[in-house]
Scaffold this active site. Sequence first.
Site, short mmCIF file in Angstrom:
data_model
loop_
_atom_site.label_atom_id
_atom_site.label_comp_id
_atom_site.label_asym_id
_atom_site.label_seq_id
_atom_site.Cartn_x
_atom_site.Cartn_y
_atom_site.Cartn_z
N LYS A 201 0.83 -1.20 0.00
CA LYS A 201 0.00 0.00 0.00
C LYS A 201 0.87 1.27 0.00
CE LYS A 201 -4.01 -2.16 0.17
NZ LYS A 201 -3.93 -3.62 -0.03
C1 LIG Z 1 -5.39 -4.39 0.50
C2 LIG Z 1 -6.86 -4.21 0.50
C3 LIG Z 1 -7.67 -4.64 1.56
C4 LIG Z 1 -7.14 -5.47 2.70
O1 LIG Z 1 -6.18 -4.83 3.45
P1 LIG Z 1 -5.43 -5.66 4.60
O2 LIG Z 1 -4.76 -4.58 5.40
O3 LIG Z 1 -4.47 -6.57 3.93
O4 LIG Z 1 -6.47 -6.38 5.37
C5 LIG Z 1 -9.02 -4.35 1.52
N1 LIG Z 1 -9.56 -3.69 0.47
C6 LIG Z 1 -8.82 -3.28 -0.57
C7 LIG Z 1 -9.49 -2.52 -1.67
C8 LIG Z 1 -7.45 -3.55 -0.60
O5 LIG Z 1 -6.72 -3.16 -1.66
#
Ligand SMILES: *Cc1c(COP(=O)(O)O)cnc(C)c1O
Length: 394
Positions: A201
């Site tokens: 992210k």
């Molecule tokens: C990465 C992601 C998640 C999940 O995030 P985590 O921190 O790994 O639980 C949820 N929704 C979207 C759109 C994502 O890209």
Amino acid sequence: METVSARAPAASDPAPLEPTRESRRLLVAEPCLGLGEMTALAEVIDGGWITMGERVRAFERAFAEMHGTEDAVAVSSCTAGLHLIMHALGLGPGDEVLVPSLTFVATANCVRYVGATPVFVDIASTELPLMSVADAAAKCTPRTRAVILVHFAGYLIDPEPWRAFAAERGLVLVEDAAHAAGLPGVGTLGAAAAFSFYGNKNMTTAEGGMVVARDPALREAVRQARGHGLTTGTFQRLNSRTPTYDVTMLGFNYRMDELRAAMGLVQLSHLSEWNETRRALTRRYRSLLRAECPEVSLPFEDARPSVHHIMPVLLPANADRQAVIDALAERGVQTTIHYPPVHRLSFYRAQDSAPDLPTTEAFADRELTLPLHPRMNQHDVRRVVTALREALAP
Ligand SMILES: *Cc1c(COP(=O)(O)O)cnc(C)c1O
């Protein structure tokens, strides 16, 4: 995503330990980690208090301040945050929640965790791959209670039409803001939002997440459910005369630890600068792709607030996507697909009678995600575009 070695240089360093720019494999996403994070982690280890202490609280406050919200609750992941929001809103069996299918599976899973039913909504168009208000209206039933909005690829979904949509029908708006840390306006569209600090992210704590909620009562319900439903945390009990607690709800263990919070504070201090780098790289991609790969379509051509989380493009309808992926890989360029639509995944196919999502399917069938992260420079973008042009050449 590759693991960054313990001796990885800071993002701003010239990276002497890496192969040369021309041979380096370009990944879709890479974390930016350096001396700042290493020092912060060492300080936590020296300090001896390793979970849910002052750093978690400081990280919550700094994150809230940056996003213009009153406070925030740090959690173990965005998925945990979304689950806590569904739980705190009291959603359950018989309730329906509108969600996009063009998203990561967690957006729909969190609805299932509380026994409610996700109802998949199409995207507006292949040029604007954000959830369609018109299709959401068509998919509303008397059982619809909430909507989860996703700022796909880091582009802000239009707040006003969604606020009007929710207000007219008495629905709760929730944001899955996993792509959108640092985006002005994010986290304030509706009742609550969850962010992700997973390794790919815009900022990372390896694993981690954050919840913001406007209503203090909702926020405190999320905070309490994060830690087993206990009325006080371990850190508060350390400094309290009454070392006991009560449990007033069935909670979870979705806590964040001090190590992650310490990393998060360092990452947060770079977030605006990194998002600016992403913007500049995206601009470069757009101008080179328009000139050199005119048969490739670019979503989000119209200006809208964005933190440019990923770089999605649409290949020509007749292109062999797997052949393009292979040709790019041969040239040292990793690509991925965002997303295999959730309604087409085996688990969801077994739950749902094939929902009608033609635009989501058309987009997902042609989509390719190019490398985009702050450790790249303009030459890397040029390399990717040249490789894509060659891969598409007949
Ligand atoms: C990465 C992601 C998640 C999940 O995030 P985590 O921190 O790994 O639980 C949820 N929704 C979207 C759109 C994502 O890209």
